[in-house]
Design a protein around this motif. Structure first.
Motif, short mmCIF file in Angstrom:
data_model
loop_
_atom_site.label_atom_id
_atom_site.label_comp_id
_atom_site.label_asym_id
_atom_site.label_seq_id
_atom_site.Cartn_x
_atom_site.Cartn_y
_atom_site.Cartn_z
N ASN A 81 -1.32 3.26 11.27
CA ASN A 81 -1.39 4.36 10.30
C ASN A 81 -0.05 5.08 10.18
N ARG A 84 2.14 2.87 8.06
CA ARG A 84 1.75 2.97 6.65
C ARG A 84 2.25 4.28 6.03
N HIS A 88 4.88 4.74 2.85
CA HIS A 88 4.63 5.53 1.63
C HIS A 88 5.68 6.62 1.45
N ALA A 143 -0.05 -5.47 8.91
CA ALA A 143 0.22 -4.13 8.38
C ALA A 143 1.38 -4.17 7.38
N THR A 144 2.44 -4.88 7.72
CA THR A 144 3.60 -4.96 6.83
C THR A 144 3.22 -5.63 5.52
N ILE A 147 0.99 -3.13 3.52
CA ILE A 147 1.79 -2.01 3.01
C ILE A 147 2.72 -2.47 1.90
N GLU A 150 0.77 -2.96 -1.19
CA GLU A 150 0.39 -1.66 -1.71
C GLU A 150 1.58 -0.99 -2.43
N ASP A 162 -7.58 2.55 0.44
CA ASP A 162 -7.66 3.19 1.76
C ASP A 162 -8.81 2.60 2.58
N TRP A 165 -7.71 -0.73 3.81
CA TRP A 165 -6.80 -0.56 4.94
C TRP A 165 -7.60 -0.33 6.23
#
Length: 192
Positions: A81, A84, A88, A143-144, A147, A150, A162, A165
């Motif tokens: 998290n 992420r 962002h 995760a990469t 993200i 996204e 979300d 995720w």
């Protein structure tokens, strides 16, 4: 009498990081950085030998900042998290360090290793010390990828991103934990 320095390496790197977010990697030029810090372009070369060296310094500063954030979290879900949220907040910096293009300068290996400590530690707790690197790579790669998709607006099928995720990070962590070999198996004892 020599003229006083009009800028510092820290100011140059901060200006470059701002330009990276504002104009992307293509806009991160020595001339643009020099203008941002208030010096002429040739003066910048007294502190940074080339654009590639500057990009490397930005990557290293980014990883150092990210490591500082990651070291505040303990659980793999929290670390994901944090990653992420960073993506962002600073999408161009995220892409520079997590998905650099071919030929893009990258951070020194020691800086990258230091930035990986928190995720390696958490992954070791999930998968065991023997599989910490594999588990960290699995979680980081998932995760990469998520993200990056996204940030690039690739999720076009609707639904709650979300929620996706949360679903994904929970499942990845559960899968890494479920696959942890038992202590008996590690010792060479036959499995029941």
């Amino acid at each position: 009498m020599p003229t006083p320095d009009r800028t510092s390496l820290d100011a140059i790197v901060l200006a470059a990081r701002d330009l990276l977010e504002q104009d992307g990697l293509a806009g991160l030029t020595m001339q643009a950085v020099a203008q941002r810090v208030g010096v002429r372009t040739p003066s910048l070369y007294k502190r940074v030998q080339s654009r590639d060296a500057l990009i490397q310094l930005v990557a290293e500063a980014t990883l150092t900042e990210l490591a500082g954030r990651m070291n505040t979290g303990a659980s793999p879900v929290l670390l994901a998290n944090i990653l992420r949220a960073f993506g962002h907040e600073r999408p161009a910096a995220f892409q520079l360090v997590m998905t650099p293009g071919a030929g893009t300068p990258v951070a020194d290996r020691a800086v990258a290793a230091a930035a990986s400590e928190a995720i390696l530690r958490a992954a070791g707790e999930l998968a065991g010390a023997e599989h910490a690197l594999e588990a960290a790579r699995t979680l980081t790669a998932w995760a990469t990828g998520f993200i990056s998709m996204e940030l690039n607006g690739t999720f076009k099928l609707g639904g709650d991103v979300d929620k996706a995720w949360d679903f994904g990070v929970t499942r990845i962590v559960d899968a890494i934990t479920a696959d942890r070999p038992s202590e008996r198996h590690l010792a060479g004892a036959p499995q029941a």
